[in-house]
Design a protein around this motif. Structure first.
Motif: not given
Length: 402
Positions: A218-219, A260, A265, A269, A272, A275
């Motif tokens: 997620t990053d 996020n 992204r 993301e 919202y 995911e």
């Protein structure tokens, strides 16, 4: 005399039961809790997702008071411990290890002073330690040597990350397009390994195949891939999510993250909505675009995160189809980059390729492209020479990077 303090004023509630009751209903209280993870609907997909393997004695053996100047002074040499960088959550130290089983220098990450020692942070760094322990099988994931609380010990690099390799003034133009495609392949292999798929049995053949992802990073950005021993290795799993299982529907449970930010992204993301690990695949496409175009900004002069979020939600993407390839490069490189980016940029995450699909595609394409240098030995020797060239990377060494 009262001295000023930086303690959270909410700490006073802990000595007053009545005030504690009010705190339990406050937004601040829930903000500091770790996420509610096991529910009646969603359960852990694997047992290891709930545990950790701390090695706290290792932390207490280190002497961080030995920090001296990086320059040599009267025979002192390099500092045994030195702070060299920081991420959002943690400071990054280069430390000297006296244990002969460990490399001479390793990286120690410690919680930054502005962050609190709360359950939420302990759990995020538990996930970081557990994820990297699970992934030690992969040559494309940075090695971890230990973990305790909010701290961790990792492989040390003097060569920096992908952002440095592409955009540092001293490095611009030094990587050929073929080398950049090799880096893209390493990224895809690392991300596929990071998703740590379950092993399932193919009902038609009885063979073991990859099943469902159990980890989402997620990053994913270029700054998360650190150059070590000829490979850009993925690190920093403290924003990772362990994926749960819906026993009733017999499928993975999606997850949501409350904040996020940034320009890397995926559409889901920014919206919202639910995911999955496919958010990482989309972000990987952004790194591919940077590798292919050598443009740091995805949308040219548009750099505002809010505007980029609106564009991505509408299905707009960086213009990768009009990038011109140099005449000395094999056109198959151009085709491979464009197809890989296209696989990552699909709007619907259910239709978006998996990281493993992208990695397999790039590996197949790389085999079709001859190394851009004439050699007179067989294919195995040629691959060894390629690996040797990658180890002698034209990247200018920089300070260690989280």
């Amino acid at each position: 005399m009262k001295y000023p303090t930086k303690r959270n004023p909410f700490d006073n509630y802990m000595i007053d039961p009545e005030r504690q009751k009010k705190l339990e209903q406050s937004r601040d209280y829930y903000k500091h809790e770790k996420d509610t993870w096991v529910t009646t609907k969603c359960k852990p997909m694997e047992d290891w997702q709930l545990i950790s393997f701390p090695t706290c004695n290792k932390l207490h053996e280190l002497d961080l008071t030995s920090e001296v100047s990086h320059e040599k002074k009267e025979g002192l040499g390099l500092a045994e411990s030195k702070i060299i960088n920081h991420g959002y959550f943690r400071d990054v130290w280069r430390v000297k290890d006296t244990n002969p089983l460990f490399p001479q220098h390793t990286v120690l990450k410690t919680l930054r002073y502005e962050h609190k020692y709360i359950d939420r942070n302990y759990d995020r760094h538990r996930r970081d330690g557990v994820a990297m322990e699970r992934l030690t099988f992969s040559p494309f994931i940075l090695n971890i040597y230990g973990y305790c609380g909010n701290n961790g010990f990792f492989e040390f690099s003097e060569a920096g990350d992908i952002d440095n390799a592409l955009f540092a003034p001293a490095n611009k133009g030094k990587l050929s397009k073929y080398d950049r495609l090799r880096i893209a392949t390493q990224i895809a292999q690392g991300l596929a390994d990071a998703h740590y798929f379950t092993v399932e049995e193919d009902p038609s053949t009885g063979e073991e195949v990859e099943g469902y992802a159990t980890i989402a990073h997620t990053d994913i950005t270029g700054g998360q891939f650190i150059f070590v021993d000829g490979i850009f290795k993925l690190n920093d799993f403290n924003r990772a999510r362990f994926i749960r299982w819906n026993e009733k529907e017999n499928e993975p449970c999606p997850f949501r993250i409350g904040v996020n930010r940034g320009d890397f992204r995926s559409p889901e993301e920014y919206m919202y909505t639910d995911e999955t690990e496919k958010v990482d695949v989309y972000s990987m496409g952004n790194i591919f675009y940077q590798l292919y175009s050598l443009n740091y900004y995805l949308f040219g002069n548009i750099t505002d995160d809010t505007e980029i979020a609106k564009m991505v939600k509408k299905g707009q993407r960086p213009d990768y189809n009009s990038i011109s390839i140099g005449s000395i490069d094999d056109p198959k490189i151009d085709d491979a980059f464009q197809k890989a980016i296209e696989m990552c940029y699909i709007q619907d995450p259910n239709e978006r390729a998996s990281a493993r699909d992208v990695a397999d595609f790039l590996l197949d394409e790389l085999e079709k492209i001859p190394y851009p240098q004439k050699v007179d030995f067989d294919q195995k020797q040629q691959q060894q020479q390629i690996d040797k060239n990658m180890n002698k990377s034209p990247i200018v060494p920089v300070k260690g990077k989280e």
